[in-house]
Design an enzyme around this catalytic site. Structure first.
Site, PDB file in Angstrom:
ATOM      1  N   THR A 180      -9.558  11.555  -2.036  1.00  0.00           N
ATOM      2  CA  THR A 180      -8.272  11.887  -1.402  1.00  0.00           C
ATOM      3  C   THR A 180      -7.349  12.547  -2.422  1.00  0.00           C
ATOM      4  OG1 THR A 180      -8.437  10.110   0.192  1.00  0.00           O
ATOM      5  CG2 THR A 180      -6.211  10.696  -0.476  1.00  0.00           C
ATOM      6  N   VAL A 209      -8.177   4.741  11.313  1.00  0.00           N
ATOM      7  CA  VAL A 209      -6.962   5.374  10.811  1.00  0.00           C
ATOM      8  C   VAL A 209      -6.823   5.102   9.320  1.00  0.00           C
ATOM      9  CG1 VAL A 209      -4.434   5.370  10.953  1.00  0.00           C
ATOM     10  CG2 VAL A 209      -5.803   5.324  13.049  1.00  0.00           C
ATOM     11  N   ASP A 211      -4.916   5.057   5.523  1.00  0.00           N
ATOM     12  CA  ASP A 211      -3.590   4.643   5.039  1.00  0.00           C
ATOM     13  C   ASP A 211      -2.702   5.842   4.686  1.00  0.00           C
ATOM     14  OD1 ASP A 211      -5.638   4.873   2.792  1.00  0.00           O
ATOM     15  OD2 ASP A 211      -3.728   5.055   1.730  1.00  0.00           O
TER      16      ASP A 211
HETATM   17  N1  ASP Z   1      -7.376   6.022   1.198  1.00  0.00           N
HETATM   18  C1  ASP Z   1      -8.298   6.881   1.897  1.00  0.00           C
HETATM   19  C2  ASP Z   1      -8.731   6.188   3.183  1.00  0.00           C
HETATM   20  O1  ASP Z   1      -9.032   5.018   3.152  1.00  0.00           O
HETATM   21  C3  ASP Z   1      -9.533   7.196   1.108  1.00  0.00           C
HETATM   22  C4  ASP Z   1      -9.286   7.642  -0.296  1.00  0.00           C
HETATM   23  O2  ASP Z   1      -8.219   7.463  -0.842  1.00  0.00           O
HETATM   24  O3  ASP Z   1     -10.199   8.218  -0.896  1.00  0.00           O
HETATM   25  O4  ASP Z   1      -8.795   6.837   4.183  1.00  0.00           O
END
Ligand code: ASP
Length: 317
Positions: A180, A209, A211
């Site tokens: 992300t 969904v 975060d």
């Molecule tokens: N936080 C993101 C999710 O859980 C994934 C990530 O940060 O790589 O959708």
């Protein structure tokens, strides 16, 4: 209006491994060039929110990160992306959840900033893209498709997809994860903004969904701004971004806010990372995961967190 030195911090995910040396160098080059471009815009007098949108677009364009082009595929083999944007000065959140076939999910979040309805999902997000006149865009890369096919062959045993799109074929039990992206800017007027954009955890069930388009993953006010990455369910359980911002708002210095929040996260067995900026120009980061892929511009130069020791660590520059 006070004239401050702009500051920028970006992240490209948190996880268990950056991988081999060659990949570390590619990532560093990507991160440093993006952080420099965002800093130049801020230095030229642009608003924090516009600089954040530019930074997110640049990272969404890079196939190395799990956002926009290069997003991970969900369990049904489709890409669904989410993005959150918060203007610290206005203390205004907007976001898009599980949108498909757009190039820059952050653009939808930016479009919704002045709107009455500020978070839209799925079908509504598709309608919004049409309303904005966006050209349909297929964000699937060959590498992500291969990753998904490998996972399908092993019946989706991995908890999450790779942190960085692999540049070579890796074994199905590869430890690398996530990717992300997040961008935070303190502009020359002393205003903060933050954006986070993601393809999700990867391999998740339909309708899950992230975060990123919630105040748990992306939050800011006039005093502090935070973007998170890692296992979204862990970030939501800690309400991490809002938790850190509220601590700073109530008078805690940002270093202590990070130390306390990450000590709690370790006790709760969480797996994530976060980056932040304060109105006073402090750049902060923290992680419980092994690595945090992040780079920052202090006004004097660029630094990054690519080669930190594993385990819980926090830092302020
Ligand atoms: N936080 C993101 C999710 O859980 C994934 C990530 O940060 O790589 O959708």
């Amino acid at each position: 209006m006070t004239q401050a030195l702009p500051k920028v911090i970006i992240h490209g995910g948190a996880g268990s491994s950056v991988g081999h040396k060659e990949r570390l160098l590619t990532l560093r080059e990507d991160l440093h060039s993006i952080v420099n471009e965002v800093y130049s815009k801020a230095e030229s007098g642009a608003r924090a929110r516009d600089c954040v949108v530019l930074g997110c677009q640049l990272m969404e364009d890079s196939p190395h990160f799990n956002a926009g082009y290069g997003s991970v595929l969900q369990s049904d083999g489709q890409v669904r992306m989410s993005a959150g944007l918060m203007d610290g000065e206005a203390q205004r959140f907007s976001g898009v959840i599980n949108v498909s076939r757009v190039r820059h999910p952050i653009d939808l979040a930016a479009y919704l900033q002045p709107a009455a309805d500020r978070i839209v999902s799925d079908y509504g997000a598709a309608e919004l893209a049409r309303e904005m006149g966006l050209v349909p865009f297929d964000p699937v890369t060959d590498l992500r498709l291969k990753e998904w096919m490998r996972e399908r062959a092993s019946n989706f045993q991995s908890a999450m997809a790779g942190v960085v799109a692999e540049t070579v074929d890796v074994p199905a039990d590869s430890e690398s994860r996530r990717g992300t992206i997040g961008v935070i800017v303190l502009d020359g007027s002393g205003h903060l903004a933050v954006g986070t954009s993601t393809g999700g955890k990867g391999l998740e069930r339909l309708g899950r969904v992230s975060d990123s388009a919630t105040p748990a993953g992306t939050y800011a006010n006039a005093l502090a701004a935070v973007s998170c990455t890692g296992i979204g369910e862990d970030i939501l359980d800690e309400c991490l971004a809002a938790r850190i911002v509220v601590r700073v708002t109530d008078g805690m210095d940002i270093a202590t806010a990070f130390e306390k929040s990450f000590a709690e996260a370790t006790n709760h067995g969480r797996d994530f990372g976060a980056i932040a900026l304060s109105q006073w120009g402090q750049i902060a980061w923290g992680k419980t995961s092994e690595v945090l892929i992040s780079a920052y511009h202090t006004g004097d130069g660029v630094g990054d967190t690519l080669e930190l020791d594993s385990g819980t660590l926090t830092g302020v520059v």
